[in-house]
Write a protein that holds these residues in place. Structure first.
Motif, PDB file in Angstrom:
ATOM      1  N   SER A 147       0.839  -1.179   0.000  1.00 58.92           N
ATOM      2  CA  SER A 147       0.000   0.000   0.000  1.00 58.92           C
ATOM      3  C   SER A 147       0.880   1.237   0.000  1.00 58.92           C
ATOM      4  O   SER A 147       2.043   1.186   0.353  1.00 58.92           O
ATOM      5  CB  SER A 147      -0.857  -0.001   1.256  1.00 58.92           C
ATOM      6  N   HIS A 148       0.294   2.361  -0.371  1.00 54.14           N
ATOM      7  CA  HIS A 148       1.094   3.579  -0.400  1.00 54.14           C
ATOM      8  C   HIS A 148       0.892   4.398   0.845  1.00 54.14           C
ATOM      9  O   HIS A 148      -0.119   4.315   1.513  1.00 54.14           O
ATOM     10  CB  HIS A 148       0.767   4.386  -1.661  1.00 54.14           C
ATOM     11  N   ALA A 149       1.886   5.188   1.137  1.00 53.89           N
ATOM     12  CA  ALA A 149       1.795   6.046   2.302  1.00 53.89           C
ATOM     13  C   ALA A 149       0.680   7.037   2.070  1.00 53.89           C
ATOM     14  O   ALA A 149       0.528   7.531   0.968  1.00 53.89           O
ATOM     15  CB  ALA A 149       3.107   6.780   2.504  1.00 53.89           C
ATOM     16  N   PRO A 150      -0.120   7.312   3.127  1.00 52.38           N
ATOM     17  CA  PRO A 150      -1.094   8.378   2.960  1.00 52.38           C
ATOM     18  C   PRO A 150      -0.347   9.664   2.645  1.00 52.38           C
ATOM     19  O   PRO A 150       0.598  10.016   3.343  1.00 52.38           O
ATOM     20  CB  PRO A 150      -1.782   8.443   4.326  1.00 52.38           C
ATOM     21  N   LYS A 151      -0.736  10.320   1.602  1.00 51.16           N
ATOM     22  CA  LYS A 151       0.004  11.528   1.207  1.00 51.16           C
ATOM     23  C   LYS A 151      -0.364  12.675   2.130  1.00 51.16           C
ATOM     24  O   LYS A 151      -1.471  13.197   2.087  1.00 51.16           O
ATOM     25  CB  LYS A 151      -0.329  11.892  -0.253  1.00 51.16           C
ATOM     26  N   ARG A 152       0.554  13.026   2.997  1.00 49.71           N
ATOM     27  CA  ARG A 152       0.344  14.194   3.835  1.00 49.71           C
ATOM     28  C   ARG A 152       1.258  15.290   3.332  1.00 49.71           C
ATOM     29  O   ARG A 152       2.354  15.032   2.873  1.00 49.71           O
ATOM     30  CB  ARG A 152       0.685  13.882   5.290  1.00 49.71           C
ATOM     31  N   ASP A 168       2.659  16.751   7.341  1.00 51.61           N
ATOM     32  CA  ASP A 168       3.790  15.908   6.968  1.00 51.61           C
ATOM     33  C   ASP A 168       4.897  16.025   8.013  1.00 51.61           C
ATOM     34  O   ASP A 168       5.471  15.027   8.439  1.00 51.61           O
ATOM     35  CB  ASP A 168       4.292  16.333   5.581  1.00 51.61           C
ATOM     36  N   TRP A 169       5.177  17.270   8.446  1.00 50.52           N
ATOM     37  CA  TRP A 169       6.264  17.454   9.420  1.00 50.52           C
ATOM     38  C   TRP A 169       5.881  16.916  10.797  1.00 50.52           C
ATOM     39  O   TRP A 169       6.741  16.469  11.552  1.00 50.52           O
ATOM     40  CB  TRP A 169       6.649  18.932   9.514  1.00 50.52           C
ATOM     41  N   LEU A 170       4.582  16.961  11.145  1.00 46.69           N
ATOM     42  CA  LEU A 170       4.170  16.448  12.450  1.00 46.69           C
ATOM     43  C   LEU A 170       4.178  14.929  12.495  1.00 46.69           C
ATOM     44  O   LEU A 170       4.218  14.341  13.566  1.00 46.69           O
ATOM     45  CB  LEU A 170       2.761  16.956  12.807  1.00 46.69           C
ATOM     46  N   ASN A 230       5.371   3.918   7.542  1.00 46.01           N
ATOM     47  CA  ASN A 230       4.404   5.001   7.417  1.00 46.01           C
ATOM     48  C   ASN A 230       4.642   6.070   8.470  1.00 46.01           C
ATOM     49  O   ASN A 230       5.121   5.774   9.562  1.00 46.01           O
ATOM     50  CB  ASN A 230       2.984   4.466   7.595  1.00 46.01           C
ATOM     51  N   GLY A 231       4.280   7.307   8.145  1.00 48.33           N
ATOM     52  CA  GLY A 231       4.310   8.369   9.143  1.00 48.33           C
ATOM     53  C   GLY A 231       3.217   8.153  10.171  1.00 48.33           C
ATOM     54  O   GLY A 231       2.307   7.340   9.972  1.00 48.33           O
ATOM     55  N   SER A 232       3.306   8.867  11.291  1.00 44.88           N
ATOM     56  CA  SER A 232       2.322   8.662  12.342  1.00 44.88           C
ATOM     57  C   SER A 232       2.212   9.911  13.214  1.00 44.88           C
ATOM     58  O   SER A 232       3.206  10.566  13.501  1.00 44.88           O
ATOM     59  CB  SER A 232       2.725   7.462  13.201  1.00 44.88           C
ATOM     60  N   PHE A 233       0.969  10.186  13.645  1.00 40.36           N
ATOM     61  CA  PHE A 233       0.738  11.292  14.576  1.00 40.36           C
ATOM     62  C   PHE A 233       1.071  10.893  16.012  1.00 40.36           C
ATOM     63  O   PHE A 233       1.187  11.742  16.886  1.00 40.36           O
ATOM     64  CB  PHE A 233      -0.740  11.735  14.523  1.00 40.36           C
TER      65      PHE A 233
END
Lengths: 208, 614
Positions: free
Chosen positions: B6-11, B16-18, B551-554
């Protein structure tokens, strides 16, 4: 790239089968190195302050061997059962592993109950966090260990519950392995607490 | 595998920085946050020096002066120097070992946010009843409720949160360097900056838990009425000093070793020579790290430990001069016979060597216990540690920033502005701190908010304050330079300095996966080996294939925010707020455990689209 073959046959020593798993285990060993310094500092503080009762009860008046011995027995046994759980993990026997982990958690809860009872008993006798330097040092050292046990219980339960759904995989296996490392560590710390705080406290005499 | 491609959710933008877990972006975050705290700490320094410019001034007054010196020290050490070091470690170490990321990208982001929120928490004290005012060392009993204000609570809780971030950052880099090296990158082929980062991370791991305990004890004394440092109830104030310095002395090596690493890279590159005595450099780095744990009590000679302890700690301290001397001679011999160029990075590196040597020499003077009884708590000590921390570490960081800026941002810094930056900062630095040696020898104590006229202290203090303006101009020029470079449209080449190590073998800035193909390392100075063999670039250890990315994460942001909230709850004895904060933090931990991150894959066709030759 073969990091997420969840449905493939589980490899031997599944906790170390992926780079993520290896990183986790190494990182956790290093973390335990840091924890050793943490408890070392708390022990040093306790040894420096253990005779400063500030008019409150002394360790000889407080400590009760049968209670502490029972707590020690429970915690040491729980370390053994967590070894059985890891042995079952290596045999890829999820059921047996979950059973032994459950025993570990129950023994840990028993230990924690005894410790809470013990603390309440001491507070009743006038031995408090605020009653003097000995009280502060005692509750901070032993309490830090108790908090580690409580966190360990919650952690193992979390891993156990998610494994019911996810099964034993190269993702969940390192979690069990690392949690059992943690459990051994708090067991080893208790051996030192038993010796330094309780045995040396009951025999009496000043250190140095 | 396909199920997980799957692809990274595009933020984009701030989200994106957070959420980023990319070590290169986290490096930039560390640099920006650390840079802002550096400016705050610099402003505090400017006010301190204005207050001391002439005798008996009342620019800020005594109370604010105490807050300023405390916050200046705390901010510069924990919130400016450490993060900028972490910025360079994040940006460069994975590239130097040929890795696609750090071992724990999520933990990396968490480390940054913990530091950030801890730093913000400490600094909010200015607006919530006064900053901490017991000195950056915060000695008990001065730091207890009876003698100090509310500000100390901010110090205790803020540093605790920031320290947690640093600790997990250290573990992350240890595992990264042990487990993530490219094929052929043996330990004795690692660039010196990576080695220094490795040893520094080890020091962080074993030093920070001591301050954690110290801060916990101080927190319990202040908030819950414990008696660790209260002599009336059997407490012992010297325990704080021991715990603080068991952390604090390794901390100064945590700061200086990465600077040693940067200088080694810069001097070698701009001398166009292999680093002289590479193995002895590695040995010296490890030895300094080891000895760094044996010397903490030299900060406590006047505490009354007795002649035996003082002698042993004094001797151990002097011993550190040996590996440090090895390093200084190795840098000099690296330059010897080299084709030396002097871009700004090398100016800072070459400026570092004599300046740091002066700081090291006064360090050996301070290591002699009977002499230390004279120097103790005087401006001589202030001069000494600013020579090693500013003249050593900050010069090193400037060298590293000018050297690696093109790799981090894809733009070059302007050399003319850079040279002005160096000379104003260098001259300003020496003007500020050289006279302080003599002020100290003449008896001026540190941490006093003013002094009387007619005691021979006027000239030194005046020159010292003038020097600060030079450093201020230098810092402003650096900011101007960063702005000019950001505005310029000229892209930096992949290898602007004719570099020797792996980070120069990939584009500037590197793509998110760093290396399209993992390189094969065939010797020390991996890229230079290939250049000398007549190759255009690295040899690869693997064919082009699909690359797995996290993946990035909050969660790291929210988890740190939880502790930030709980910190205020503790300070105001509002346990509902503590509960809310803790629920947020532990809830995030639980979510992280329950929800596995499958990551996503970058396929070879996408890699080629992005212009990387297969």
């Amino acid at each position: 790239m073969a990091t997420h073959h969840v449905n493939a046959v589980l490899p031997d020593e599944p906790e170390k089968a992926t780079l993520e798993g290896k990183n986790k285990i190494l990182g956790f060993w290093l973390f335990l190195g840091g924890e050793t310094v943490l408890f070392g500092s708390l022990f040093a503080t306790f040894i420096a302050l253990r005779d400063q009762t500030n008019g409150g009860p002394t360790s000889q008046q407080l400590f009760d061997m049968p209670l502490v011995a029972l707590a020690t027995l429970l915690l040491l046994t729980s370390s053994l059962t967590s070894v059985f759980a890891v042995l079952a993990l290596h045999k890829k026997d999820l059921k047996k592993m979950q059973a032994w982990m459950t025993v570990t958690v129950i023994l840990g809860l028993g230990f924690l109950a005894l410790e809470i009872y013990e603390f309440m008993h001491y507070v009743h006798m006038g031995h408090k966090m605020t009653s003097g330097a000995f009280g502060s040092a005692f509750y901070t050292l032993v309490g830090f260990h108790g908090a580690h046990v409580a966190f360990g219980i919650l952690w193992i339960l979390t891993v156990q519950l998610q494994t019911v759904k996810k099964g034993l995989t190269v993702v969940t296996a390192p979690k069990f392995y690392v949690a059992s490392l943690y459990w051994h560590f708090i067991d080893v710390v208790w051996v030192f607490i038993f010796t330094v705080v309780y045995l040396m406290g009951m025999i009496g005499g000043k250190v140095g | 595998m396909s199920a997980h491609a799957s692809h990274a959710p595009k933020r984009s933008g701030i989200a994106d920085w957070l959420t980023t877990v990319d070590h290169k972006k986290i490096g930039i975050l560390y640099l920006i946050a650390g840079g802002i705290f550096f400016l705050a700490g610099g402003l505090e320094a400017l006010l301190i020096r204005l207050q001391l410019m002439y005798p008996e001034l009342q620019v800020v007054g005594a109370k604010t002066f105490n807050e300023l010196i405390t916050m200046h020290g705390t901010t510069m050490i924990f919130l400016a120097a450490m993060p900028v070091i972490f910025a360079l470690m994040n940006a460069i170490v994975p590239l130097q070992i040929g890795a696609r990321d750090v071992a724990f990208p999520f933990v990396n982001a968490l480390g940054f946010w913990l530091f950030f929120f801890g730093g913000v928490l400490i600094n909010t004290s200015w607006f919530l009843g006064g900053a901490p005012d017991a000195g950056w060392t915060s000695y008990a009993t001065l730091a207890l409720n009876q003698y100090s204000g509310f500000g100390i609570d901010f110090y205790v809780l803020g540093l605790q949160i920031a320290g947690l971030g640093t600790l997990i950052g250290g573990i992350n880099f240890l595992v990264t360097i042990i487990n993530m090296r490219a094929p052929g990158m043996t330990f004795m082929r690692m660039p010196l900056f990576t080695w220094a980062s490795f040893v520094t991370s080890g020091l962080i791991l074993f030093a920070f838990p001591a301050i954690t305990v110290g801060l916990v004890l101080l927190m319990f004394d202040r908030l819950f009425g414990a008696a660790f440092f209260n002599p009336d109830a059997g407490g012992n104030v010297v325990i704080w000093q021991h715990l603080f310095w068991i952390f604090g002395h390794p901390e100064v090596y945590i700061l200086i070793l990465p600077a040693f690493g940067i200088i080694s890279e810069v001097v070698s590159t701009f001398s166009r020579k292999r680093l002289f005595g590479y193995s002895s450099m590695v040995f010296a780095t490890a030895l300094i790290g080891f000895l760094g744990f044996m010397v903490w009590a030299h900060h406590m000679f006047t505490t009354g430990m007795g002649p035996i302890a003082n002698t042993l700690f004094g001797l151990a301290t002097m011993l550190i001069a040996v590996p440090t001397g090895i390093k200084i001679f190795n840098w000099l011999l690296t330059m010897w016979g080299g084709q030396i160029r002097f871009p700004t990075a090398n100016l800072f590196a070459v400026g570092f060597i004599p300046t740091f040597t002066i700081g090291g020499m006064t360090g050996v003077m301070l290591a002699v216990p009977p002499a230390d009884y004279q120097y103790h708590d005087s401006y001589f000590v202030v001069a000494h540690f600013h020579y090693v921390i500013v003249g050593g570490l900050v010069f090193g960081l400037f060298a590293g920033l000018y050297y690696w800026w093109p790799k981090m941002f894809g733009k070059m810094l302007n050399e003319t502005l850079g040279k002005w930056n160096f000379w104003t900062f260098f001259i300003g630095f020496h003007l500020t701190f050289f006279p302080q040696h003599f002020l100290g020898l003449m008896g001026m104590p540190r941490r006093v908010f003013t002094y009387l006229a007619g005691q021979g202290l006027e000239l030194g203090n005046f020159i010292s304050t003038i020097g600060v303006f030079g450093m201020t101009i230098g810092t402003i020029l650096f900011l101007v330079n960063a702005y000019v470079s950001a505005k310029s449209s000229k892209r930096a080449p992949a290898d602007p300095w004719d570099g020797r190590t792996l980070e120069w073998s990939i584009p500037s800035p590197p793509p998110e996966y760093n290396f399209a193909q993992t390189p094969l390392v065939r010797g020390l100075d991996a890229l230079w080996v290939e250049k000398m063999a007549g190759n255009k670039g690295m040899t690869y250890a693997e064919p082009l294939g699909s690359i797995h990315m996290p993946n990035g994460s909050f969660l790291p942001f929210i988890m740190s925010l939880g502790l930030f909230i709980a910190g205020y709850g503790f300070m105001y004895h509002n346990y509902v707020v503590v509960g809310i904060g803790m629920v947020i933090t532990f809830g995030c931990m639980l979510m992280r455990s329950l929800k596995d991150d499958p990551g996503y894959h970058i396929e070879p066709d996408e890699i080629e689209e992005k212009g990387v030759k297969a």
